[in-house]
Design an enzyme around this catalytic site. Sequence first.
Site, PDB file in Angstrom:
ATOM      1  N   GLY A  11       0.807  -1.224   0.000  1.00  0.00           N
ATOM      2  CA  GLY A  11       0.000   0.000   0.000  1.00  0.00           C
ATOM      3  C   GLY A  11       0.836   1.268   0.000  1.00  0.00           C
ATOM      4  O   GLY A  11       2.055   1.230  -0.180  1.00  0.00           O
ATOM      5  N   GLN A  12       0.151   2.394   0.215  1.00  0.00           N
ATOM      6  CA  GLN A  12       0.828   3.701   0.122  1.00  0.00           C
ATOM      7  C   GLN A  12       1.984   3.796   1.112  1.00  0.00           C
ATOM      8  O   GLN A  12       3.091   4.187   0.759  1.00  0.00           O
ATOM      9  CB  GLN A  12      -0.165   4.843   0.376  1.00  0.00           C
ATOM     10  CG  GLN A  12       0.458   6.219   0.127  1.00  0.00           C
ATOM     11  CD  GLN A  12      -0.280   7.364   0.815  1.00  0.00           C
ATOM     12  OE1 GLN A  12      -1.123   7.163   1.669  1.00  0.00           O
ATOM     13  NE2 GLN A  12       0.052   8.587   0.433  1.00  0.00           N
ATOM     14  N   ASP A  51      -2.934 -13.364   2.938  1.00  0.00           N
ATOM     15  CA  ASP A  51      -4.095 -12.595   3.378  1.00  0.00           C
ATOM     16  C   ASP A  51      -3.909 -12.260   4.863  1.00  0.00           C
ATOM     17  O   ASP A  51      -3.762 -13.165   5.697  1.00  0.00           O
ATOM     18  CB  ASP A  51      -5.341 -13.476   3.159  1.00  0.00           C
ATOM     19  CG  ASP A  51      -6.622 -12.824   3.640  1.00  0.00           C
ATOM     20  OD1 ASP A  51      -6.570 -11.730   4.240  1.00  0.00           O
ATOM     21  OD2 ASP A  51      -7.692 -13.433   3.423  1.00  0.00           O
ATOM     22  N   TYR A 140     -14.247   4.157   9.295  1.00  0.00           N
ATOM     23  CA  TYR A 140     -12.779   4.223   9.372  1.00  0.00           C
ATOM     24  C   TYR A 140     -12.359   4.752  10.748  1.00  0.00           C
ATOM     25  O   TYR A 140     -11.485   4.184  11.412  1.00  0.00           O
ATOM     26  CB  TYR A 140     -12.287   5.146   8.250  1.00  0.00           C
ATOM     27  CG  TYR A 140     -10.801   5.386   8.210  1.00  0.00           C
ATOM     28  CD1 TYR A 140      -9.923   4.406   7.765  1.00  0.00           C
ATOM     29  CD2 TYR A 140     -10.273   6.630   8.573  1.00  0.00           C
ATOM     30  CE1 TYR A 140      -8.562   4.655   7.692  1.00  0.00           C
ATOM     31  CE2 TYR A 140      -8.911   6.879   8.499  1.00  0.00           C
ATOM     32  CZ  TYR A 140      -8.067   5.888   8.058  1.00  0.00           C
ATOM     33  OH  TYR A 140      -6.717   6.125   7.988  1.00  0.00           O
ATOM     34  N   LYS A 144     -10.365   3.129  13.903  1.00  0.00           N
ATOM     35  CA  LYS A 144      -9.127   3.705  14.443  1.00  0.00           C
ATOM     36  C   LYS A 144      -9.210   3.879  15.960  1.00  0.00           C
ATOM     37  O   LYS A 144      -8.257   3.578  16.675  1.00  0.00           O
ATOM     38  CB  LYS A 144      -8.798   5.038  13.759  1.00  0.00           C
ATOM     39  CG  LYS A 144      -8.353   4.904  12.321  1.00  0.00           C
ATOM     40  CD  LYS A 144      -7.126   4.017  12.171  1.00  0.00           C
ATOM     41  CE  LYS A 144      -6.582   3.951  10.761  1.00  0.00           C
ATOM     42  NZ  LYS A 144      -5.605   2.861  10.585  1.00  0.00           N
ATOM     43  N   ILE A 170      -1.251  11.528   4.322  1.00  0.00           N
ATOM     44  CA  ILE A 170       0.148  11.350   3.908  1.00  0.00           C
ATOM     45  C   ILE A 170       0.290  11.648   2.422  1.00  0.00           C
ATOM     46  O   ILE A 170      -0.441  11.096   1.595  1.00  0.00           O
ATOM     47  CB  ILE A 170       0.645   9.923   4.214  1.00  0.00           C
ATOM     48  CG1 ILE A 170       0.518   9.646   5.719  1.00  0.00           C
ATOM     49  CG2 ILE A 170       2.091   9.750   3.759  1.00  0.00           C
ATOM     50  CD1 ILE A 170       0.919   8.225   6.115  1.00  0.00           C
TER      51      ILE A 170
HETATM   52  N1  SER Z   1      -5.649   9.567   4.695  1.00  0.00           N
HETATM   53  C1  SER Z   1      -6.728   8.976   5.419  1.00  0.00           C
HETATM   54  C2  SER Z   1      -8.030   9.177   4.730  1.00  0.00           C
HETATM   55  O1  SER Z   1      -8.196  10.197   4.113  1.00  0.00           O
HETATM   56  C3  SER Z   1      -6.832   9.549   6.801  1.00  0.00           C
HETATM   57  O2  SER Z   1      -5.999   8.889   7.657  1.00  0.00           O
HETATM   58  O3  SER Z   1      -8.887   8.356   4.827  1.00  0.00           O
END
Ligand code: SER
Length: 315
Positions: A11-12, A51, A140, A144, A170
């Site tokens: 990923g990023q 996975d 999300y 978290k 980021i």
């Molecule tokens: N970059 C993430 C998002 O925009 C936030 O942590 O979902």
Amino acid sequence: MKHILIVGAGGQIGSELTVYLRSIYGNNNVVATDMRDCPALAADGPFEQLDALNTEAVASVVKRYKIDAIFNLVALLSATGEKNPQLAWKINIGALMNALEIARENNCAVFTPSSIGAFGPTTPKDMTPQDTIMQPTTMYGVCKVTGEMLGNYYYQRFGVDARSVRFPGIISNVTLPGGGTTDYAVEIYYEAIKTGKFVCPVPSDVYMDMIYMPDALRACVELMEADPAKLVHRNSFNIASMSFTPEIIYAELKKRMPEFTMTYDVDPVKKAIAESWPNKLDDSCARAEWGWKPEWDLSSMTDDMLEKVRIKLGK
Ligand code: SER
């Protein structure tokens, strides 16, 4: 940290963190894993396609490579998470619980990113304190906050050395983010160079915290190497670097590319999410407890992004 496992390495964050950790700890001591094949990561060191929700597969890699630190980077981001909240919970919490349980059984440290997305509309927006109200309105964010509590629980209950930072959006030039609310601040550089035009999905005046990838990578290592005796907090630290609106980053690009134009086609889901997040975090606890200090600002990052993305796109 001697033998490190990265879960979600394609990923990023992972695609750059793997390379960064290998440069510090040695290529053979950083095992990258992802559900997709990642030839670039497999070329420089150990890589396993698996996975992250498959407990046996992850545990077997941990044992085989004598892993002592797990970086769990698996996540569906905020906007994608709103399209399928049940899947977001399953993946985001499933991968984290696997990492924590395997760490408990094999005596590993755990790093997992939290986010500005852990906050919500009832959080103080400016200089958001380290310890404050956390009532996110996205799945999300719910994941978290849960993840932060699980990290602290595993530390207090089982002694798992779990640590985390609340990442801002980021900005990076290797792997594109996908499905996040802060993605516009990456896409704008690519579109400026490719087409000279950008259609922004986030309202013009919404501030969000952002960070350049080199600072984000350094934060991971500095926190994981920090003296545990100095840590008052663990899961998770506010870190801050820069905070801007779409208009501010547009003006920064326009200084260097006067022909560049930006218009708006605001996505209602991203608008609601962006407006629910803080304007700027107070990162004084990270500074005091483990010496956090950002090195990049909007201007230096913009120069570097334009140079790197131009090379990447051959423009
Ligand atoms: N970059 C993430 C998002 O925009 C936030 O942590 O979902």
